[in-house]
Design an enzyme around this catalytic site. Structure first.
Site, PDB file in Angstrom:
ATOM      1  N   GLU A 207       0.834  -1.203   0.000  1.00 10.13           N
ATOM      2  CA  GLU A 207       0.000   0.000   0.000  1.00 10.13           C
ATOM      3  C   GLU A 207       0.868   1.252   0.000  1.00 10.13           C
ATOM      4  OE1 GLU A 207      -2.271   3.370   1.921  1.00 10.13           O
ATOM      5  OE2 GLU A 207      -0.379   2.430   2.512  1.00 10.13           O
ATOM      6  N   ASP A 230      -7.420   1.706   7.953  1.00 10.80           N
ATOM      7  CA  ASP A 230      -6.073   2.255   7.908  1.00 10.80           C
ATOM      8  C   ASP A 230      -5.952   3.334   8.975  1.00 10.80           C
ATOM      9  OD1 ASP A 230      -3.460   2.783   7.069  1.00 10.80           O
ATOM     10  OD2 ASP A 230      -4.000   2.970   4.953  1.00 10.80           O
ATOM     11  N   HIS A 318       4.170   7.810   9.888  1.00  5.63           N
ATOM     12  CA  HIS A 318       5.366   7.470   9.114  1.00  5.63           C
ATOM     13  C   HIS A 318       6.653   7.774   9.883  1.00  5.63           C
ATOM     14  CE1 HIS A 318       3.636   6.996   4.772  1.00  5.63           C
ATOM     15  NE2 HIS A 318       2.908   6.378   5.691  1.00  5.63           N
TER      16      HIS A 318
END
Length: 349
Positions: A207, A230, A318
């Protein structure tokens, strides 16, 4: 809906290595965890793990949750044994400096640290530049000769950080994007009993580099509706204005109205909000001008599939210190579980 989530599973999932295209450890763990709950289980050519649970109707619900995390791939081992790398997925280089990593090689795992030229020997020109990936290297503490024996181009690394509880009901870890969504989907598979839909719970790959696993998975499932689980940014932090928060940590399940990849079917959007209101599930609307998730690939498959992204608000996304609220994780679980178990009714426009 009195269902308890086993957050020890989330801890295990976050600590597994699995960058895009190298998700095997996560996939194998899920196979072992879910085999007793599946009516069928298979892995497709791309690497997606597809878990099937038969329902009471002839309607099919496709769940997606991506297994991969952002990380690093080695492209050069220099004569002194330092590893040069590229990023796999979107990583801000500012978050990489002075971090520990685990390098995954054909012979096993090697610890390392990410370094750059130290501040006390930089020039004024150096200090005026942002540090980029080309200025970084991985130090594994080996000579050039030994490093070249043990590491080669194509080996990869993940950030090295354990999962910890933080503050009031928060979890801090690497790879919460998207092991938190994977955890929710795994718990749904374990909890469902004779659901309305025939449920295809797909743990997708790649993804973070372009929704690749979701594209092939959606093509292989004749889905009537899809929900993609998600994480999403929660920018409710100093320096960000409230209109830029996207979602708020502790604000409940994020139901996507729009992001850079999708505009949610309005009937499906309203049905999901109604489920929340009926069941006392906290919710917030996600409007994200940037970013996307597996829903972006799924909703375009074949002649189109009504699709919505259900998002877990996440700070520091992230990075290796992502933060989620256990209460938000539970809200996304409750919403997705109710949709699968009870059905969504007619969602045609």
């Amino acid at each position: 809906m009195d269902l308890k989530l086993d957050f020890s599973i989330l801890k295990t999932l976050t600590e597994l290595p699995g960058i895009a295209g190298r998700e095997n450890a996560v996939r194998q763990y899920l196979k072992n965890l879910l085999s007793a709950y599946a009516d069928d289980m298979r892995t497709d050519v791309t690497g997606n793990l597809i878990v099937y649970k038969k329902g009471s109707s002839d309607k099919n619900l496709l769940f997606c949750a991506h297994m991969d995390e952002v990380g690093l791939m080695v492209h050069h081992v220099d004569e002194r044994g330092f590893l040069r790398f590229v990023t796999v997925g979107g990583i801000d280089p500012r978050t990489l400096l002075a971090q520990r990593v685990r390098v995954q090689t054909r012979e096993g795992e090697l610890p390392g640290v990410i370094g750059t030229k130290p501040a006390h020997i930089t020039t004024e020109a150096d200090r005026g530049k942002a540090v980029g990936v080309k200025e970084l290297f991985i130090d594994i503490g080996l000579s050039g000769e030994e490093a070249k024996k043990r590491v080669e181009a194509g080996d990869w690394a993940v950030l090295d950080r354990s999962c910890e509880e933080l503050g009031d009901g928060l979890v801090c870890a690497k790879a919460l994007d998207n092991r938190a969504g994977v955890f929710v989907l795994a718990e749904i598979v374990r909890a469902l009993k004779n659901p309305f839909y025939n449920v295809y719970a797909v743990f997708t790959v790649q993804e973070e580099v372009g929704l690749r696993g979701a594209a092939t998975a959606a093509f292989g499932v004749d889905a009537d509706v899809s929900l993609c689980l998600d994480t999403t940014g929660a920018a409710d932090i100093p320096g960000c204005a409230p209109q830029d928060y996207i979602t708020v940590l502790g604000g409940g399940a994020g139901i996507t109205a729009l992001d850079a990849r999708t505009i949610t079917n309005p009937v499906l959007f309203e049905k999901l909000k109604q489920i929340c209101d009926k069941n006392g599930i906290r919710r917030q609307v996600r409007v994200a001008p940037r970013g996307g998730n597996d829903a972006g690939a799924v909703h375009l498959s074949k002649t189109g599939i009504p699709t919505c992204g259900l998002s877990i608000p996440t700070r520091n996304i992230h990075s290796n210190v992502e933060i989620v609220s256990k209460a938000d994780v539970a809200d996304v679980f409750r919403l997705a579980y109710a949709a699968a178990q009870e059905g969504l009714g007619d969602i045609t426009l």
